[in-house]
Write a protein that holds these residues in place. Structure first.
Motif, PDB file in Angstrom:
ATOM      1  N   LEU A   1      -4.038   6.450   3.167  1.00 10.57           N
ATOM      2  CA  LEU A   1      -3.740   5.336   2.275  1.00 10.57           C
ATOM      3  C   LEU A   1      -4.269   5.760   0.901  1.00 10.57           C
ATOM      4  O   LEU A   1      -5.467   6.034   0.763  1.00 10.57           O
ATOM      5  CB  LEU A   1      -4.466   4.095   2.791  1.00 10.57           C
TER       6      LEU A   1
ATOM      7  N   VAL B   1       0.855  -1.188   0.000  1.00 11.08           N
ATOM      8  CA  VAL B   1       0.000   0.000   0.000  1.00 11.08           C
ATOM      9  C   VAL B   1       0.887   1.232   0.000  1.00 11.08           C
ATOM     10  O   VAL B   1       2.015   1.208   0.512  1.00 11.08           O
ATOM     11  CB  VAL B   1      -0.944   0.055   1.221  1.00 11.08           C
TER      12      VAL B   1
ATOM     13  N   ALA C   1      -0.316   2.944   9.878  1.00 12.98           N
ATOM     14  CA  ALA C   1      -0.534   4.311   9.391  1.00 12.98           C
ATOM     15  C   ALA C   1      -0.422   5.317  10.530  1.00 12.98           C
ATOM     16  O   ALA C   1      -0.958   5.101  11.608  1.00 12.98           O
ATOM     17  CB  ALA C   1      -1.909   4.417   8.738  1.00 12.98           C
TER      18      ALA C   1
ATOM     19  N   LEU D   1       1.235   5.055   1.284  1.00 11.61           N
ATOM     20  CA  LEU D   1       0.733   5.993   2.292  1.00 11.61           C
ATOM     21  C   LEU D   1       1.302   7.375   1.994  1.00 11.61           C
ATOM     22  O   LEU D   1       2.479   7.520   1.676  1.00 11.61           O
ATOM     23  CB  LEU D   1       1.183   5.558   3.690  1.00 11.61           C
TER      24      LEU D   1
END
Ligand code: FAD
Lengths: 289, 784
Positions: free
Chosen positions: A167, A136, A161, A138
């Protein structure tokens, strides 16, 4: 089911969203599809002072191929992933997984970014994303970083996170060659979260497994790879007999939860059964079946 | 003016008159009621299932802007009488257990209300709940009825020592001891009928408004029986009954959970009077799970005395019925009268011996839930049939053939008179439609391949159309069980029908109109059914117990016939003929032999109002009121067959076929009847496969939302093949029986029997519900 008072902010650019996130940080919650956040707010389990709605931020809803990677915007809905012809061809595992999430309403509203950020230990995507070694992206005002999904999800409803990070993208490989994938989901009642879910991805070369990835959800605090199964199979004859033997290793080391629905032991057993089924189906696809 | 020639409506699949408003979102529910100056109430529910309230500090909550007041148990204690049960079971040592609308000394389950906030909007009200501080002294908790009756168990009510609210014993026919001696064997089995949550789509809600000028209270409340609501609330609030108007507008499902009078409606009524503003309360879904009644929850210890040829001679049942923390409106009658008297079922059993202890525990009160008592009885009987079959290695169908009553009328050892029916014929018909024999062969073959296929049968009979008042009263029921209607024909010949019943989704605005239209020979479009408002409709007992068509519909037919008799007199006068010479048909009247000189129903209606041509003994106007008390219950019955296949690795069951053959007498509207069968079967199979209310040992409901409490979705439900047999009941003018609960009663054991049948060769003879894949896996563990 009445939440306490909260303020809704509706940024119209990514930049603005990141600014608001930086400003409100811990007191804020991102609102994507709302299918996890809103129920929790109505039950007063979370009480954000500020809700930042992502729906009006352009450029977060896409599925595109970039070399050997497929990039998916965080606001892409489960329904869009389910019906994507690009994914159907080049990453059918994600597509099949999306098709098995909840019901039509959930798939029309829920987003992949929201699902991963929410980190429900029984959510469907994480099984596939772990098997696919997905990442992912961020983003915050300070910059951008790419994290592997199985490192990003740290525990139930708990991720890596930071409060000021959004995200923004999910990256999965674009698959090619002699591969096959399958997602097996066991639920007691249709449209429910998985009791156990198993995602399998195999590649076959000259009659043997050349690559095997198995991701499990619903069996612990976070999604896991069944590495024992993967290692046992790689190099072995690509057959149901090999799978049958290896699948029993799927539950090794697992400590699934017990709850009103089912015991830990049952879930372990099902991890084996579904691993066998997912691998068998994936193999049959790899063989062109 | 010519009359539109009406067809006969009864028996036709007439589309619902209700559809227009329901399908287009134009229904009017309690939550749609908005009154000027209306305020909102929210309830603080108990933090513990059993605790003494030491102190409540409401000062912070009161200071929140928009909060009008915070009220605790002390406020209501002397103003409102606590709620009791209306079914004061006789000969059962029933204890006077009552439920204060707001707890003052202690709380007994987590749904008990400890404080009420009234505020300008619901958001503020819920914020204020968070600001109330309650100091509790926790008390030991008991949720399991078996624990609750043990010495030393925590005690809920001083009035009910050992937590026993009543003990009901019934013995009919030959004694079990005698039958045991005649039997070749006795099977002893504990069967658990788990607790269910009714889960109506519309949660409970009430709006109250008081007019100090007329001293009249109007209460909109979601209710299956508005007149009963008014009667009980008059008592609890201490206001004269005629000063209360209860309006139950459209009701979004009840399934028994909206029979009861609950604290919520009483609280808002009292506060509307005290504060001088209308007060609204709408339950949250979570409150609905915790605070609205639950159903079932029996531990049944069953003894079955049987012979080697499969005859069940006698049944002895000892039941612990978990009543929860209080006895609600109909509660004591459910696990006793509606259960124990049905334990002979459609069979030739020679003796029934049943003892039921109603036990109080720190859980949500348990009362009537679709089927109410009769599903529990049928479950025992149908499991018993299969247990005997298994024990003897007999085909379960043959065991039923040996035991079934042939046909009605039949008198049971429990004192009931079954009205009409061909029990064996319907049984064979169901097996034939379901291709029973073929499935037995498929099962045999499948077993050899390691597949698990099972066939389940369930034959039931149901006592419904809850009526004769003398029997109801003899069992301690607080009221009679008749129904009443007022039919008013307007001068234009249009018809308004005011009924005491209160259909809430069943579709009687259509089926009742069919009955009236057929009786009077008018168009169904000219008939409106009015219900739900105590100021408009005559007294009625309400809609439950599958009684609305046989009892309310019966009243309707009688009233229409009375109107018809008067209409004939008027027609005779208009035609200047003798009444005996009047012929009628298709909405017209004429003199025998002269059909061309007919008067229409409209002509007659108008003449009834112009009143200048009426015979001397006929009053003006054209209306009739009938109070109808049937002579007996009605007894629908039938046989359901279910075929399942179980995944041999995940143990997930899948229903391959479901066949329902029901005889509910004359079917007024097959479309609606089939809808009732479908809904009923789904709710019954939900008990077999999915639903269970689970409390932890401290009395917290773990399944307090649809996430954890599994009501099935459309995807979990098979195609239901529904067939009707129509043997008229002699017990009411329509020949109709009830169809609202048959599906729920029949389907639970049909599904359970099918699953156990699929596993029987692996050494499983019973699994307690719900039969989830996990439970099946667990039962098979260590077997092979
Ligand atoms: C009835 C029902 C059935 C369901 N069944 C399933 C199922 O079978 N399988 C399954 O996997 N899921 C299921 N779900 C969950 C569903 O997929 C959710 O939609 C999803 O988990 C969350 O996505 P969302 O877009 O709705 O997120 P939201 O509810 O809007 O947000 C969820 C959380 O993530 C945060 N968040 C959202 N987007 C971002 C972002 N871009 N960056 C950082 N944080 C973010 C929010 O602040 C919040 O904390 C179900 C939900 C419901 C209501």
């Amino acid at each position: 089911m009445y939440p306490p008072e909260f303020k809704v902010l509706v940024p119209s650019s990514l930049e603005e969203a990141l600014k608001l996130l930086k400003e409100h940080g811990d007191n804020a919650k991102i609102l994507a599809g709302g299918h996890s956040l809103i129920p929790m707010m109505r039950l007063r389990l979370v009480k954000p002072e500020v809700v930042i709605y992502l729906g009006k931020v352009p450029g977060l809803r896409y599925i595109r191929e970039n070399g050997s990677t497929i990039k998916i915007g965080a606001m892409t809905t489960h329904g869009e992933i389910e019906s994507s012809s690009l994914l159907a061809e080049k990453n059918p595992l994600l597509q099949e997984t999306a098709s098995k999430i909840g019901d039509l309403q959930v798939r029309n509203m829920g987003t992949i970014g929201g699902s991963i950020a929410h980190a429900d230990p029984a959510a469907d995507y994480p099984a596939a994303l772990t098997a696919l070694e997905a990442t992912v992206v961020l983003k915050s005002l300070d910059g951008e970083r790419e994290v592997k999904v199985d490192e990003f999800i740290q525990g139930p409803y708990f991720t890596d996170a930071r409060p000021d990070e959004l995200l923004v993208e999910v990256r999965v490989p674009s698959l090619s060659g002699r591969f096959g994938t399958a997602y097996e989901k066991l639920y007691f009642r249709a449209t429910d979260f998985a009791i156990v879910g198993v995602a399998a991805y195999v590649e076959v070369d000259g009659g043997a497994f050349s690559r095997v990835r198995v991701g499990l959800t619903g069996v612990g605090d976070k999604p896991v790879r069944a590495r024992q199964v993967e290692e046992e199979l790689v190099g072995r004859e690509a057959s149901e007999a090999s799978i049958e033997k290896a699948a029993d290793l799927a539950s090794e080391g697992l400590e699934p939860p017990s709850d009103v629905r089912a015991s830990s032991e049952y879930r372990k057993k099902m991890a084996e059964v579904l691993t066998k089924r997912a691998l068998t189906r994936a193999l049959s696809k790899a063989k062109g079946g | 003016m010519a009359v539109e020639t009406p067809k006969r409506y009864i028996g036709k699949p007439v589309k619902r008159k209700e559809d227009l408003r329901f399908i287009t979102g134009k229904g009017l529910y309690v939550d749609d009621i908005h009154l000027p100056g209306m305020h909102y109430a929210a309830f603080l529910r108990a933090s513990y299932a059993h605790a003494r309230i030491k102190s409540i500090d409401t000062s912070k909550a009161e200071k929140i802007p928009g909060v009008v007041g915070v009220f605790t148990g002390e406020y209501f204690r002397d103003k409102v009488a606590p709620l009791g049960t209306a079914w004061a079971l006789t000969n059962a040592d029933l204890k006077p257990v009552t439920w204060p609308v707001v707890a003052y000394d202690k709380v007994r389950f987590t749904g008990d209300i400890v404080a009420v906030v009234v505020a300008k909007d619901p958001y503020i009200a819920y914020d204020a709940l968070d600001a109330i501080e309650v100091e509790y002294e926790q008390l030991p908790t008991v949720v399991d009825p078996e624990e609750a009756v043990k010495p030393g168990a925590p005690q809920l009510h001083d009035e009910a020592p050992n937590n026993i609210a009543f003990t009901w014993r019934f013995q009919g026919g030959e004694s079990f001891e005698d039958l045991e001696r005649k039997a070749d064997f006795v099977i002893r089995k504990r069967l658990i009928n788990q607790r269910l949550i009714p889960s109506a789509m519309e949660p409970r809600a009430a709006v109250a408004a008081y007019n100090p000028g007329t001293e009249e209270l109007t209460v909109w409340v979601t209710s299956q029986n508005p007149h009963v609501h008014r009667l009980i609330m008059a008592g609890s609030l201490g206001i004269p009954e005629h000063r209360i108007r209860v309006i139950a507008p459209d009701v979004g499902g009840g399934f028994g959970s909206k029979i009861q009078v609950y604290p919520g409606e009483v609280i808002v009524s009292r506060l509307a009077m005290d504060l001088g503003v209308p007060v609204k309360w709408v339950e949250t879904r979570r409150e609905n799970f915790i605070g609205t009644i639950h159903g079932r929850d029996h531990i049944d210890d069953v003894e079955i005395a049987a012979t080697n040829d499969g005859r069940i001679l006698g049944l002895r049942v000892k039941t612990l019925a978990n009543m929860g923390a209080y006895l609600t409106t109909a509660a004591p009658g459910v696990p006793t009268i509606l259960f124990g008297l049905m334990l002979q079922g459609p069979y030739k059993i020679a003796g029934v011996d049943v003892e039921v202890k109603g036990v109080l525990t720190n859980t949500t009160p348990v009362d009537a839930y679709r089927g109410a008592g009769r599903p529990e009885a049928t479950y025992i009987l149908e499991r018993a049939m299969d247990l005997v079959a298994l024990r003897l290695g007999m085909d379960p169908a043959d065991v039923r053939r040996v035991n079934l009553l042939d046909k009605a009328p039949a008198t049971t050892v429990t004192g009931l008179i079954y009205d009409s029916g061909e029990y064996k014929k319907v049984f064979e018909k169901a097996l034939e439609i379901a291709e029973y024999k073929k499935w037995r062969e498929i099962q045999e073959k499948a077993r050899k391949e390691g597949r698990l296929i099972g066939i389940g049968i369930s034959s039931y009979i149901e006592m419904c159309g809850l009526a004769p008042s003398r029997i109801a009263r003899a069992t301690g029921f607080g009221l009679g069980l008749w129904e009443s209607v007022l039919i008013r024909v307007h001068p234009t010949g249009k018809v308004s029908v005011y009924v005491g019943s209160h259909p809430h989704g069943q579709g009687e605005e259509t089926s009742f109109a069919q009955i009236v239209a057929d009786e009077l020979g008018v168009s169904i479009d000219d008939v409106e059914i009015v219900h739900g408002d105590t100021d408009e409709t005559p007294f009625g007992m309400g809609t439950y117990g599958s009684r609305t068509t046989p009892v309310g519909g019966g009243a309707l037919a009688l009233a229409a016939r009375r109107i018809k008799r008067k209409a004939r007199k008027i027609a005779a006068a208009l035609l200047e003929a003798r009444e005996e010479d009047i012929v009628e048909g298709e909405g017209k009247f004429w003199v025998k032999g002269s059909p061309d000189k007919a008067v229409t129903f409209q002509d007659v209606a108008l003449a009834a109002y112009t009143a200048d041509k009426l015979p001397d003994d006929v009053e003006p106007g054209l209306e009739a009121t009938v109070f109808y008390d049937p002579e007996n219950f009605v007894f629908p019955y039938g046989t359901h067959v279910c075929i399942v296949e179980i995944d041999p690795e995940t143990f997930k069951p899948k229903i391959l076929r479901y066949v329902a053959v029901d005889d509910a007498g004359v079917i007024i509207n097959p479309l609606l009847a089939e809808g009732q069968v479908h809904g009923g079967v789904v709710q019954g199979l939900a008990q077999a496969l999915f639903e269970e209310a689970v409390f932890d040992e401290r009395g917290n409901l773990l399944t307090a939302g649809f996430n954890d409490y599994m009501i099935p979705t459309a995807l979990d439900v098979p195609n239901i093949e529904s067939y009707f047999e129509q043997t008229p009941s002699p017990h009411n003018p329509l020949g109709a029986k009830g169809i609202g609960e048959t599906g729920t009663i029949a389907s639970t054991p049909a599904v359970v029997n099918a699953i156990i049948d699929a596993l029987a060769h692996l050494g499983v003879d019973h699994i307690d519900m719900p039969l989830t894949p996990f439970k099946i896996w667990k039962a098979l563990k260590g077997k092979k």
